[in-house]
Scaffold this motif. Structure first.
Motif, PDB file in Angstrom:
ATOM      1  N   HIS A   1       7.887  -5.237   0.928  1.00 49.18           N
ATOM      2  CA  HIS A   1       6.611  -5.639   0.333  1.00 49.18           C
ATOM      3  C   HIS A   1       6.841  -6.368  -0.989  1.00 49.18           C
ATOM      4  CE1 HIS A   1       3.579  -4.060   3.006  1.00 49.18           C
ATOM      5  NE2 HIS A   1       4.129  -2.862   3.021  1.00 49.18           N
TER       6      HIS A   1
ATOM      7  N   PRO B   1      -1.014  -0.220  -2.734  1.00 47.61           N
ATOM      8  CA  PRO B   1      -1.761   0.415  -1.642  1.00 47.61           C
ATOM      9  C   PRO B   1      -1.085   1.651  -1.066  1.00 47.61           C
ATOM     10  CG  PRO B   1      -1.829  -1.961  -1.396  1.00 47.61           C
ATOM     11  CD  PRO B   1      -0.848  -1.671  -2.496  1.00 47.61           C
ATOM     12  N   ASP B   2       0.239   1.744  -1.205  1.00 46.48           N
ATOM     13  CA  ASP B   2       0.944   2.903  -0.659  1.00 46.48           C
ATOM     14  C   ASP B   2       0.861   4.129  -1.561  1.00 46.48           C
ATOM     15  OD1 ASP B   2       1.671   1.846   1.756  1.00 46.48           O
ATOM     16  OD2 ASP B   2       3.638   1.147   1.086  1.00 46.48           O
TER      17      ASP B   2
ATOM     18  N   HIS C   1      -3.654   7.914   4.797  1.00 45.79           N
ATOM     19  CA  HIS C   1      -2.800   6.748   4.602  1.00 45.79           C
ATOM     20  C   HIS C   1      -3.375   5.570   5.378  1.00 45.79           C
ATOM     21  CE1 HIS C   1       0.604   4.269   3.842  1.00 45.79           C
ATOM     22  NE2 HIS C   1       1.071   4.318   5.075  1.00 45.79           N
ATOM     23  N   ARG C   2      -3.321   4.403   4.771  1.00 43.79           N
ATOM     24  CA  ARG C   2      -3.915   3.185   5.327  1.00 43.79           C
ATOM     25  C   ARG C   2      -5.421   3.341   5.510  1.00 43.79           C
ATOM     26  NH1 ARG C   2       0.259  -0.299   9.050  1.00 43.79           N
ATOM     27  NH2 ARG C   2       2.090   0.044   7.745  1.00 43.79           N
TER      28      ARG C   2
ATOM     29  N   HIS D   1      -5.811   0.708   1.545  1.00 44.88           N
ATOM     30  CA  HIS D   1      -5.358  -0.370   2.424  1.00 44.88           C
ATOM     31  C   HIS D   1      -6.554  -1.153   2.959  1.00 44.88           C
ATOM     32  CE1 HIS D   1      -1.479   1.676   2.332  1.00 44.88           C
ATOM     33  NE2 HIS D   1      -0.954   0.601   2.887  1.00 44.88           N
ATOM     34  N   SER D   2      -7.394  -1.605   2.066  1.00 44.31           N
ATOM     35  CA  SER D   2      -8.553  -2.403   2.449  1.00 44.31           C
ATOM     36  C   SER D   2      -8.877  -3.356   1.311  1.00 44.31           C
ATOM     37  CB  SER D   2      -9.761  -1.510   2.746  1.00 44.31           C
ATOM     38  OG  SER D   2     -10.251  -0.911   1.551  1.00 44.31           O
TER      39      SER D   2
ATOM     40  N   HIS E   1       0.242  -7.191   0.315  1.00 44.58           N
ATOM     41  CA  HIS E   1       0.647  -5.942   0.973  1.00 44.58           C
ATOM     42  C   HIS E   1      -0.197  -5.722   2.233  1.00 44.58           C
ATOM     43  CE1 HIS E   1       2.078  -1.592   0.733  1.00 44.58           C
ATOM     44  NE2 HIS E   1       1.119  -1.541   1.656  1.00 44.58           N
ATOM     45  N   LEU E   2      -1.499  -5.918   2.106  1.00 47.51           N
ATOM     46  CA  LEU E   2      -2.384  -5.755   3.261  1.00 47.51           C
ATOM     47  C   LEU E   2      -2.034  -6.754   4.357  1.00 47.51           C
ATOM     48  CD1 LEU E   2      -5.882  -5.304   1.537  1.00 47.51           C
ATOM     49  CD2 LEU E   2      -4.150  -3.581   2.043  1.00 47.51           C
TER      50      LEU E   2
ATOM     51  N   ASP F   1       1.072  -5.519   6.117  1.00 46.55           N
ATOM     52  CA  ASP F   1       0.804  -4.343   6.950  1.00 46.55           C
ATOM     53  C   ASP F   1      -0.069  -4.675   8.155  1.00 46.55           C
ATOM     54  OD1 ASP F   1       2.363  -2.601   5.571  1.00 46.55           O
ATOM     55  OD2 ASP F   1       0.736  -1.528   4.575  1.00 46.55           O
TER      56      ASP F   1
ATOM     57  N   ILE G   1      -4.233  -2.388   9.769  1.00 52.96           N
ATOM     58  CA  ILE G   1      -5.159  -1.914   8.739  1.00 52.96           C
ATOM     59  C   ILE G   1      -6.572  -2.375   9.068  1.00 52.96           C
ATOM     60  CG2 ILE G   1      -3.415  -1.955   6.906  1.00 52.96           C
ATOM     61  CD1 ILE G   1      -4.888  -4.466   5.837  1.00 52.96           C
TER      62      ILE G   1
ATOM     63  N   TRP H   1      -9.391  -4.075   7.205  1.00 50.62           N
ATOM     64  CA  TRP H   1      -9.604  -4.818   5.962  1.00 50.62           C
ATOM     65  C   TRP H   1     -10.925  -4.459   5.287  1.00 50.62           C
ATOM     66  CZ3 TRP H   1      -6.770  -8.684   3.339  1.00 50.62           C
ATOM     67  CH2 TRP H   1      -5.517  -8.975   3.910  1.00 50.62           C
TER      68      TRP H   1
END
Length: 243
Positions: A6, A44-45, A106-107, A111-112, A156-157, A160, A167, A169
């Motif tokens: 990433h 995001p992680d 997670h995610r 992660h959006s 990052h998104l 992933d 993910i 979004w």
């Protein structure tokens, strides 16, 4: 996808877009933007306890690893601020508002796109409060850092999205999830190929205008189009689709 991947994809994307501007922009702003992308590409992680943002990069071989070994002092601080100062409070609010339907995962929210906006905005708010406590206004470099942080989170998104888990979004407002075929393991070298193309593009656009290969006026647009094309190729190659 691993944290180091990433970081490399995020930083190389940023340097590619900044390359045509290096002769005109303040170097401090460029460094602030790249630093923001570096941290944002891991942010995001923060919804996973074993993420790289909580431990930094302390080992491994190669010049890049040696250069970033000091992140073991910086990244955990930012990671825990995001996890306990943003992720958990917002997740608790979502849990209450949805009567327990949406739980921390997670995610999920981080992660959006709404999560990236919220994380960046709240971090800048914390920074403004800190500087305000010292009787100072938020410096412009911090705002540039925030812009880079947001860009890193979005990259990052994007990365992933290419993985099998994918993910959503628009989470928590839009349940649509996008996913690809990338398994996330170290044996698949496609992220390294993508990084090589982005890094090669950085070198190309650094020298294109000075050597007369490309008019300086169109170099920024050319770099943006090149970056978009390379990322689009990666998305296509990993077969991103609706889940």
């Amino acid at each position: 996808m691993r944290g180091d991947r990433h970081v490399v994809l995020g930083v190389f994307s940023a340097t590619l877009l900044l390359a045509p501007w290096l002769g005109t922009l303040d170097p401090g702003f460029c460094l602030s933007a790249v630093a923001g992308v570096f941290i944002g590409s891991l942010a995001p992680d923060a919804d996973a306890a074993d993420a790289a943002i909580f431990r930094g990069f302390s080992g491994g071989r190669g010049l890049f690893r040696r250069l970033i070994r000091h992140t073991v002092l910086v990244l955990p601080l930012v990671g825990y601020v995001i996890r306990y100062g943003i992720y958990y409070p917002v997740s608790a609010l979502l849990w209450i508002c949805t009567l327990g339907t949406i739980r921390p995962q997670h995610r999920g929210f981080l992660h959006s796109l709404p999560g990236a906006f919220a994380t960046t905005g709240i971090l800048l708010l914390y920074g403004a409060l800190l500087f305000g406590h010292m009787g100072l206004s938020l410096p412009l470099h911090a705002i540039v850092f925030g812009a880079g942080f947001f860009a890193g989170a979005v990259l990052h998104l994007l990365a992933d999205t290419c993985t099998r888990g994918g993910i959503a979004w628009g989470f928590p407002f839009v349940p649509l999830r996008l996913a690809g075929s990338f398994p996330g393991g170290s044996r698949d070298r496609r992220p390294e190929i993508l990084a090589g193309l982005l890094g090669g593009g950085t070198v190309l656009f650094l020298v294109a205008a000075p050597l007369g290969m490309l008019p300086a006026a169109v170099a920024p647009a050319g770099a943006a189009c090149y970056a978009a094309a390379i990322w689009a190729l990666f998305l296509h190659d990993t077969g991103v689709h609706r889940v």
